[in-house]
Design an enzyme around this catalytic site. Sequence first.
Site, PDB file in Angstrom:
ATOM      1  N   GLN A 132       0.892  -1.165   0.000  1.00 35.83           N
ATOM      2  CA  GLN A 132       0.000   0.000   0.000  1.00 35.83           C
ATOM      3  C   GLN A 132       0.928   1.212   0.000  1.00 35.83           C
ATOM      4  OE1 GLN A 132      -3.269   0.995  -0.155  1.00 35.83           O
ATOM      5  NE2 GLN A 132      -2.539   3.093   0.180  1.00 35.83           N
ATOM      6  N   GLY A 263     -10.949   1.239   0.120  1.00 32.48           N
ATOM      7  CA  GLY A 263     -10.552   0.941  -1.242  1.00 32.48           C
ATOM      8  C   GLY A 263      -9.312   1.723  -1.595  1.00 32.48           C
ATOM      9  N   GLU A 265      -7.284   3.002  -5.269  1.00 32.19           N
ATOM     10  CA  GLU A 265      -7.491   3.082  -6.708  1.00 32.19           C
ATOM     11  C   GLU A 265      -6.292   2.676  -7.551  1.00 32.19           C
ATOM     12  OE1 GLU A 265      -7.222   5.505  -4.441  1.00 32.19           O
ATOM     13  OE2 GLU A 265      -6.336   7.326  -5.245  1.00 32.19           O
ATOM     14  N   HIS A 289     -16.465   5.105  -6.106  1.00 37.05           N
ATOM     15  CA  HIS A 289     -15.408   6.047  -5.729  1.00 37.05           C
ATOM     16  C   HIS A 289     -14.083   5.680  -6.411  1.00 37.05           C
ATOM     17  CE1 HIS A 289     -13.288   8.808  -2.899  1.00 37.05           C
ATOM     18  NE2 HIS A 289     -12.315   7.919  -3.026  1.00 37.05           N
ATOM     19  N   GLU A 290     -13.676   4.442  -6.260  1.00 36.29           N
ATOM     20  CA  GLU A 290     -12.373   4.046  -6.828  1.00 36.29           C
ATOM     21  C   GLU A 290     -12.400   4.128  -8.353  1.00 36.29           C
ATOM     22  OE1 GLU A 290     -10.373   4.209  -4.554  1.00 36.29           O
ATOM     23  OE2 GLU A 290     -11.637   3.707  -2.841  1.00 36.29           O
ATOM     24  N   HIS A 293     -11.684   7.598  -9.434  1.00 33.23           N
ATOM     25  CA  HIS A 293     -10.263   7.954  -9.395  1.00 33.23           C
ATOM     26  C   HIS A 293      -9.559   7.676 -10.730  1.00 33.23           C
ATOM     27  CE1 HIS A 293      -9.266   9.381  -5.415  1.00 33.23           C
ATOM     28  NE2 HIS A 293      -9.742   8.316  -4.790  1.00 33.23           N
ATOM     29  N   GLU A 312      -9.260  13.582  -3.849  1.00 31.20           N
ATOM     30  CA  GLU A 312     -10.343  12.959  -3.082  1.00 31.20           C
ATOM     31  C   GLU A 312     -11.663  13.742  -3.132  1.00 31.20           C
ATOM     32  OE1 GLU A 312     -10.149  10.022  -2.292  1.00 31.20           O
ATOM     33  OE2 GLU A 312      -7.996   9.607  -2.218  1.00 31.20           O
ATOM     34  N   ASP A 369       0.303  10.973   6.365  1.00 31.88           N
ATOM     35  CA  ASP A 369      -0.589  10.038   7.061  1.00 31.88           C
ATOM     36  C   ASP A 369      -1.195  10.666   8.319  1.00 31.88           C
ATOM     37  OD1 ASP A 369      -0.307   8.040   5.229  1.00 31.88           O
ATOM     38  OD2 ASP A 369       1.060   6.815   6.423  1.00 31.88           O
ATOM     39  N   TYR A 377     -11.915  15.057   1.502  1.00 35.06           N
ATOM     40  CA  TYR A 377     -13.034  14.384   0.844  1.00 35.06           C
ATOM     41  C   TYR A 377     -14.285  15.264   0.880  1.00 35.06           C
ATOM     42  CZ  TYR A 377     -10.406   9.987   1.255  1.00 35.06           C
ATOM     43  OH  TYR A 377      -9.463   9.006   1.160  1.00 35.06           O
TER      44      TYR A 377
HETATM   45  N1  BES Z   1      -7.025   6.812  -2.206  1.00 37.28           N
HETATM   46  C1  BES Z   1      -7.909   6.571  -1.113  1.00 37.28           C
HETATM   47  C2  BES Z   1      -7.254   5.829   0.017  1.00 37.28           C
HETATM   48  C3  BES Z   1      -6.052   6.551   0.610  1.00 37.28           C
HETATM   49  C4  BES Z   1      -6.039   7.921   0.768  1.00 37.28           C
HETATM   50  C5  BES Z   1      -4.967   5.807   1.009  1.00 37.28           C
HETATM   51  C6  BES Z   1      -4.911   8.540   1.308  1.00 37.28           C
HETATM   52  C7  BES Z   1      -3.863   6.430   1.549  1.00 37.28           C
HETATM   53  C8  BES Z   1      -3.819   7.789   1.705  1.00 37.28           C
HETATM   54  C9  BES Z   1      -9.157   5.808  -1.560  1.00 37.28           C
HETATM   55  O1  BES Z   1      -9.613   6.196  -2.820  1.00 37.28           O
HETATM   56  C10 BES Z   1     -10.266   6.174  -0.607  1.00 37.28           C
HETATM   57  O2  BES Z   1     -10.605   7.316  -0.577  1.00 37.28           O
HETATM   58  N2  BES Z   1     -10.808   5.218   0.143  1.00 37.28           N
HETATM   59  C11 BES Z   1     -11.873   5.447   1.080  1.00 37.28           C
HETATM   60  C12 BES Z   1     -13.194   5.037   0.523  1.00 37.28           C
HETATM   61  C13 BES Z   1     -13.977   6.131  -0.096  1.00 37.28           C
HETATM   62  C14 BES Z   1     -15.340   5.635  -0.517  1.00 37.28           C
HETATM   63  C15 BES Z   1     -14.118   7.382   0.718  1.00 37.28           C
HETATM   64  C16 BES Z   1     -11.624   4.602   2.302  1.00 37.28           C
HETATM   65  O3  BES Z   1     -10.642   3.840   2.311  1.00 37.28           O
HETATM   66  O4  BES Z   1     -12.382   4.681   3.252  1.00 37.28           O
HETATM   67 ZN    ZN Z   2     -10.351   8.175  -2.793  1.00 39.55          ZN
END
Ligand code: BES
Ligand code: ZN
Length: 651
Positions: A132, A263, A265, A289-290, A293, A312, A369, A377
């Site tokens: 990841q 998820g 992407e 969502h994915e 992306h 996002e 992070d 978002y």
């Molecule tokens: N790209 C993100 C996951 C991510 C963001 C990983 C920042 C590491 C750093 C992925 O597209 C995402 O947004 N996942 C969301 C789900 C979404 C429906 C809001 C999640 O994991 O909850």
């Molecule tokens: Zn996302």
Amino acid sequence: MLYDPSSYANINDVQTTHLHLDLTVDFTKKILSGSVILDLVTVASDVSNVILDTRHVNVRSVHYDNASLKFSLDPDDERFGSALRITLPSSLQAGTEFKLTIGYETTSACTAVQWLEPSQTVGGKLPYLFTQCQAIHARSMVPCQDTPSLKVTYSAAIRSPCRALMSAIGTGESEADDGHKVYTFEQKTKIPSYLLALAAGNLVGRQIGPRSTIWTEPEVVESAAWEFANTEDFIAIGENLLTPYEWRKYDLLVLPPSFPYGGMENPCLTYVTPTLLAGDRSLVDVVAHEISHSWTGNLVTNANWEHLWLNEGWTVFLERKIIGRADGEAYRHFRSIIGWRELEDSIKHFGNSNPLTALVPNLKGIDPDDAFSHVPYEKGFNFLYYIEQLVGGPKYFEPYMKAHVENFAGKSITTDDWKAFLFSFMEKSYGAEKRAVLEKIDWEAWLHAPGLPPVRNEFDQTLAKACYELAMRWDAARNKTTFEEFSPNDIKNFSSPQKVVFLQRLTQYPPLPQNAVRELDRLYQLTNVVNSEIRFRWQELCLLADYEPIFPHVVKFVTEQGRMKFVRPLYRSVATSMQKWIRTSEKDVPGTSFLLSSNRRKYDRKGYLIILKTWLELRILNKVQKLIAFSMFHEKCISLEDERILLHHNK
Ligand code: BES
Ligand code: ZN
């Protein structure tokens, strides 16, 4: 000039254009070992060194043609890793193309690479590997210029004892020695480093659409194929709204339960958590969502992590457009209401004036992070929604969305780039009047101020109303001794997201008394719900109410899956709840000093047992989650000395 506060790479001197990985997956040693070949080009004159990002990797050699080069690793920084400094044989003029071959292997400390024991998989027999990389973990899988401001094509040859998959098109597999196979891949569309991905395990594929295969362990392939059957419909809606799908394949990989996100992407191969397998297709908005992306994020990419909202926020906006087209406008609005609540929760958690709650935060010196939240978002979504209304609705905004993607595809952009094109498109397409409308926006507040946005959008309340009313009735009945006015019929016609909103709403009132919570559970059967989103909100509600019968179920939930969205808030609530017991308990229990940093305070045996049990069960989580879980507890109740005792116990 390119700028990325999260990378050490000298990207204004030299840039990668292609990357070739040649790696062996070694499940015994739990390492990836081999080499990477970087194709580079200088973009300044007199370039005499190349600085790459790394984190906890072992660099063995660096070659330029056949000449071995001198290199050094800077001391490790906990946030950004360690810069790899490579001295070139001579200083190079602008526009010089060259290759570097770096021999390396990963170590057990690499944050991108997760090695799972067979017991952490569904099948329980074979080990599993997944990487990841978002946001800045690619440097912990391969030495590279780990920044989204640059994009590269890549190819790979992966030697593995079981099937390997990557964020690319598979181009073949051939037998190798020791029962291994070599799987080859090619990604011909340029990607930023955070979209590199590799997984290997006992994986089988099942085709679910003209360009989609679902990959899972054999035990869940059936249910996954059913759950995600709408995938092609979503892609088609995306193509309709935007541009033709660029990446040829859209496969899904259902990961083991400890995958920390909903998820991810990864191009050609979206990763999803198995917590989406609700059995009723109610959680597929994550797939929408994915898929979104594929345009915003993977084609049009944030230039650095300060502009994450361009990935996002835009993607949530498109995801909800897709949901609106697939399920109806009422659902789009309903999801937006859920999102607003998540934004409020995030801002409350970070603090109203925390600079990290700005849409475009300053990330100098900050690990991306640590900045991660719902803000990019949902504040991002609300900003775009607001602009759409302001310029006159979808009739004006949807053509703009498409133009945005066409204009920036293949590029990495900042918020200024985005804004400049928005202005020029609106003026060019619809005249100066639309430009004047945009000028009235409070740009400063939206982009740079912390806290909630300056404008609150109105969403259609049709689907939310019944949820709010039911929550209100429970609040009004809170002090009653009997609850005859309620029955299972109250929620019989609620969709899964409506149950979520009902529970979200109910947690906004003061915690319910114990017998009201008990009745709620008896009538609506919430403790036994499978749907992870409902289960999460129900457990939150119970923890806020200190409803003890829920504790073993919380332990079960946080240890059987590792999705941070669920796990982090639950640990936080457990810790708070725990502290309350500790404060109200009468007895001292010997040997439990680790519950408090000051062991003179009183605590409850039950609390102790639950923390301990949780700790023991944490063994099924991977190391990143352990760290998170640990810091959650640590923050609230564990001293450093106790940490050592616990880690010892945990072996
Ligand atoms: N790209 C993100 C996951 C991510 C963001 C990983 C920042 C590491 C750093 C992925 O597209 C995402 O947004 N996942 C969301 C789900 C979404 C429906 C809001 C999640 O994991 O909850
Ligand atoms: Zn996302």
